[in-house]
Design a protein around this motif. Structure first.
Motif, PDB file in Angstrom:
ATOM      1  N   GLU A   1      89.847   6.586  49.480  1.00 36.34           N
ATOM      2  CA  GLU A   1      90.282   5.268  49.069  1.00 36.34           C
ATOM      3  C   GLU A   1      91.933   5.120  49.464  1.00 36.34           C
ATOM      4  N   ILE A   2      91.996   4.088  50.116  1.00 36.15           N
ATOM      5  CA  ILE A   2      93.178   3.860  50.916  1.00 36.15           C
ATOM      6  C   ILE A   2      94.280   3.034  50.101  1.00 36.15           C
ATOM      7  N   VAL A   3      95.676   3.413  49.741  1.00 36.77           N
ATOM      8  CA  VAL A   3      96.507   2.846  49.012  1.00 36.77           C
ATOM      9  C   VAL A   3      97.791   2.491  49.928  1.00 36.77           C
ATOM     10  N   THR A   4      98.637   1.779  49.503  1.00 39.12           N
ATOM     11  CA  THR A   4     100.019   1.690  50.345  1.00 39.12           C
ATOM     12  C   THR A   4     101.138   1.787  49.214  1.00 39.12           C
ATOM     13  N   CYS A   5     101.929   2.561  49.311  1.00 40.28           N
ATOM     14  CA  CYS A   5     103.131   2.891  48.422  1.00 40.28           C
ATOM     15  C   CYS A   5     104.362   3.033  49.159  1.00 40.28           C
ATOM     16  N   ASP A   6     105.543   3.433  48.492  1.00 39.72           N
ATOM     17  CA  ASP A   6     106.834   4.037  48.980  1.00 39.72           C
ATOM     18  C   ASP A   6     106.515   5.293  48.788  1.00 39.72           C
ATOM     19  N   ASP A   7     107.687   6.154  49.457  1.00 38.89           N
ATOM     20  CA  ASP A   7     107.660   7.776  49.486  1.00 38.89           C
ATOM     21  C   ASP A   7     107.812   8.208  48.087  1.00 38.89           C
ATOM     22  N   THR A   8     108.653   7.586  47.247  1.00 34.42           N
ATOM     23  CA  THR A   8     108.654   7.998  45.802  1.00 34.42           C
ATOM     24  C   THR A   8     107.451   8.100  45.096  1.00 34.42           C
ATOM     25  N   THR A   9     106.956   6.935  45.013  1.00 31.61           N
ATOM     26  CA  THR A   9     105.529   6.857  44.545  1.00 31.61           C
ATOM     27  C   THR A   9     104.535   7.786  44.948  1.00 31.61           C
ATOM     28  N   ALA A  10     104.489   7.889  46.367  1.00 32.54           N
ATOM     29  CA  ALA A  10     103.593   8.989  46.850  1.00 32.54           C
ATOM     30  C   ALA A  10     103.984  10.270  46.577  1.00 32.54           C
ATOM     31  N   THR A  11     105.049  10.900  46.229  1.00 32.57           N
ATOM     32  CA  THR A  11     105.584  12.074  45.686  1.00 32.57           C
ATOM     33  C   THR A  11     104.915  12.227  44.244  1.00 32.57           C
ATOM     34  N   ARG A  12     105.127  11.183  43.487  1.00 35.43           N
ATOM     35  CA  ARG A  12     104.748  11.425  42.091  1.00 35.43           C
ATOM     36  C   ARG A  12     103.227  11.261  42.012  1.00 35.43           C
ATOM     37  N   ILE A  13     102.303  10.745  42.698  1.00 38.92           N
ATOM     38  CA  ILE A  13     101.186  10.898  42.820  1.00 38.92           C
ATOM     39  C   ILE A  13     100.575  12.274  43.204  1.00 38.92           C
ATOM     40  N   ASN A  14     100.997  12.867  44.095  1.00 36.98           N
ATOM     41  CA  ASN A  14     100.700  14.222  44.582  1.00 36.98           C
ATOM     42  C   ASN A  14     101.068  15.309  43.511  1.00 36.98           C
ATOM     43  N   ILE A  15     102.382  15.212  42.792  1.00 39.74           N
ATOM     44  CA  ILE A  15     102.541  16.119  41.676  1.00 39.74           C
ATOM     45  C   ILE A  15     101.792  15.900  40.560  1.00 39.74           C
ATOM     46  N   VAL A  16     101.546  14.745  39.813  1.00 37.02           N
ATOM     47  CA  VAL A  16     100.635  14.653  38.967  1.00 37.02           C
ATOM     48  C   VAL A  16      99.235  14.656  39.168  1.00 37.02           C
ATOM     49  N   ASP A  17      98.783  14.622  40.251  1.00 41.59           N
ATOM     50  CA  ASP A  17      97.358  15.155  40.556  1.00 41.59           C
ATOM     51  C   ASP A  17      97.122  16.736  40.666  1.00 41.59           C
ATOM     52  N   ASN A  18      98.321  17.453  40.868  1.00 38.33           N
ATOM     53  CA  ASN A  18      98.196  18.867  41.122  1.00 38.33           C
ATOM     54  C   ASN A  18      98.515  19.298  39.553  1.00 38.33           C
ATOM     55  N   LYS A  19      99.228  18.610  38.564  1.00 43.17           N
ATOM     56  CA  LYS A  19      99.679  19.057  37.446  1.00 43.17           C
ATOM     57  C   LYS A  19      98.728  18.736  36.049  1.00 43.17           C
ATOM     58  N   ALA A  20      97.904  17.604  36.279  1.00 41.95           N
ATOM     59  CA  ALA A  20      97.242  17.230  35.238  1.00 41.95           C
ATOM     60  C   ALA A  20      96.110  17.834  34.654  1.00 41.95           C
ATOM     61  N   ALA A  21      95.497  18.672  35.763  1.00 42.23           N
ATOM     62  CA  ALA A  21      94.257  19.429  35.590  1.00 42.23           C
ATOM     63  C   ALA A  21      94.584  20.721  34.726  1.00 42.23           C
ATOM     64  N   GLN A  22      96.031  21.042  34.778  1.00 47.85           N
ATOM     65  CA  GLN A  22      96.573  22.523  34.143  1.00 47.85           C
ATOM     66  C   GLN A  22      97.085  21.934  32.740  1.00 47.85           C
ATOM     67  N   THR A  23      97.162  20.881  32.357  1.00 52.04           N
ATOM     68  CA  THR A  23      97.718  20.448  31.131  1.00 52.04           C
ATOM     69  C   THR A  23      96.665  20.598  30.011  1.00 52.04           C
ATOM     70  N   GLY A  24      95.270  20.253  30.374  1.00 55.74           N
ATOM     71  CA  GLY A  24      94.245  20.458  29.278  1.00 55.74           C
ATOM     72  C   GLY A  24      93.787  21.775  29.064  1.00 55.74           C
ATOM     73  N   GLY A  25      93.002  21.859  28.011  1.00 61.09           N
ATOM     74  CA  GLY A  25      92.358  23.130  27.563  1.00 61.09           C
ATOM     75  C   GLY A  25      90.830  23.061  27.670  1.00 61.09           C
ATOM     76  N   TRP A  26      90.342  24.258  27.027  1.00 64.23           N
ATOM     77  CA  TRP A  26      88.792  24.516  27.128  1.00 64.23           C
ATOM     78  C   TRP A  26      88.145  24.440  25.764  1.00 64.23           C
ATOM     79  N   ASP A  27      87.095  23.839  25.378  1.00 65.68           N
ATOM     80  CA  ASP A  27      86.227  24.070  24.269  1.00 65.68           C
ATOM     81  C   ASP A  27      85.303  25.042  24.611  1.00 65.68           C
ATOM     82  N   GLN A  28      85.577  26.310  24.408  1.00 64.34           N
ATOM     83  CA  GLN A  28      84.629  27.530  24.866  1.00 64.34           C
ATOM     84  C   GLN A  28      82.996  27.273  24.293  1.00 64.34           C
ATOM     85  N   GLU A  29      82.866  26.821  23.068  1.00 65.93           N
ATOM     86  CA  GLU A  29      81.566  26.526  22.633  1.00 65.93           C
ATOM     87  C   GLU A  29      80.882  25.717  23.627  1.00 65.93           C
TER      88      GLU A  29
END
Length: 293
Positions: free
Chosen positions: A102-130
């Motif tokens: 999926e191709i998008v256009t943005c500036d350098d600052t927005t590109a950095t934000r997207i990269n950071i949030v994509d790497n961090k978002a998965a770690q902020t959640g938890g698990w329902d073990q059952e």
């Protein structure tokens, strides 16, 4: 441009894609490749369109797994319901490595934000073990492409059972102390209440008999019973506590008797007046006054 703008979705050759410079996330491309071989590419890469190439903002490790696969056929297979299937990427045929982007256009600052949030978002959640254990167990042992193994499922179930055993039993709430009840109202003081208590105590006297007379006090609020007590003359005609007035006492017994002689009134300080006239032969000493010696 402070926001990313979607342009298009396209299959892009891996040679035209560049990983994000300075990507801080470290993943496991080998595990992702196992999922790609079994499930295929189910998620698009996010690429930023620049003048030189498409820079991958998200899913950089998927790009690494596709590069590790290389051109087809790869020779890898999977078994589904006892049937052997070829790789879901190349299909066991000649295949030029490509990736859906999926191709998008943005500036350098927005590109950095997207990269950071994509790497961090998965770690902020938890698990329902059952819930996770139920999902894995629902696959009936076919765990290819899930990153989980049978040993992982056994450890997960053991951890859930241990958590239930360590869970403390809820304490039973302490029984509330009974509420203090107010003492019963006392009977009004006076002869009526006193006689009523006595009658109630003697009502079931071993040697007495209950007459059954029933009445009320002058105020009309209290009820009582006349009771015959051994050794005492039974009361007739008048409820207990209703005495004959003093001015009427004795009249009933004196109706047939001769009336008493009227007693003369006395003045305070004077001697009693004689009831008979004094004899002329013997003068009354009380009328002569004190004698002088």
């Amino acid at each position: 441009m402070s926001q990313a703008t979607y342009v298009r979705t396209a299959d892009v050759a891996l040679g035209d894609l560049r990983p994000f410079p300075g990507n801080a996330r470290r993943g496991d491309p080998a595990v992702i490749l196992q999922s790609l071989v079994r499930n295929g590419q189910f998620r698009s890469l996010i690429g930023r369109e620049t003048a030189d190439a498409l820079v991958v903002l998200a899913s950089n490790h998927t790009l690494q797994a596709l590069l590790a696969h290389g051109p087809g056929p790869c020779g890898m297979t999977t078994t589904v319901d006892g049937q052997e299937l070829p790789c879901a990427l190349c299909g066991g045929q000649n295949w030029e490595p490509t990736a859906r982007c999926e191709i998008v256009t943005c500036d350098d600052t927005t590109a950095t934000r997207i990269n950071i949030v994509d790497n961090k978002a998965a770690q902020t959640g938890g698990w329902d073990q059952e819930a996770l254990a139920e999902l894995i167990a629902g696959l009936d042992g076919d765990l290819d492409g899930t990153v989980y193994t049978d040993a992982d499922l056994a450890d997960l179930v053991a951890a859930i059972e241990e958590a239930y055993e360590d869970e403390e039993e809820p304490e039973e709430p302490a029984e509330a102390a009974p509420a203090a009840t107010a003492p019963p109202p006392r009977r009004p003081a006076g002869p009526v209440g006193h006689l009523e208590r006595r009658a109630r105590q003697r009502r079931h006297h071993p040697g007495g008999a209950r007459t059954g007379h029933r009445g009320t006090s002058p105020a009309g609020r209290h009820q009582f019973h006349a009771v015959d007590v051994p050794g005492r003359r039974p009361r007739r005609g008048r409820p207990p506590g209703r005495r004959r007035p003093r001015r009427l006492q004795g009249r009933g017994r004196q109706r047939d008797r001769a009336p008493r002689a009227a007693h003369p009134r006395r003045r305070p300080g004077l001697p009693p007046t004689p009831t008979t006239a004094p004899s002329p032969s013997r003068p009354c000493s009380a009328l002569q006054g004190p004698r002088s010696h």
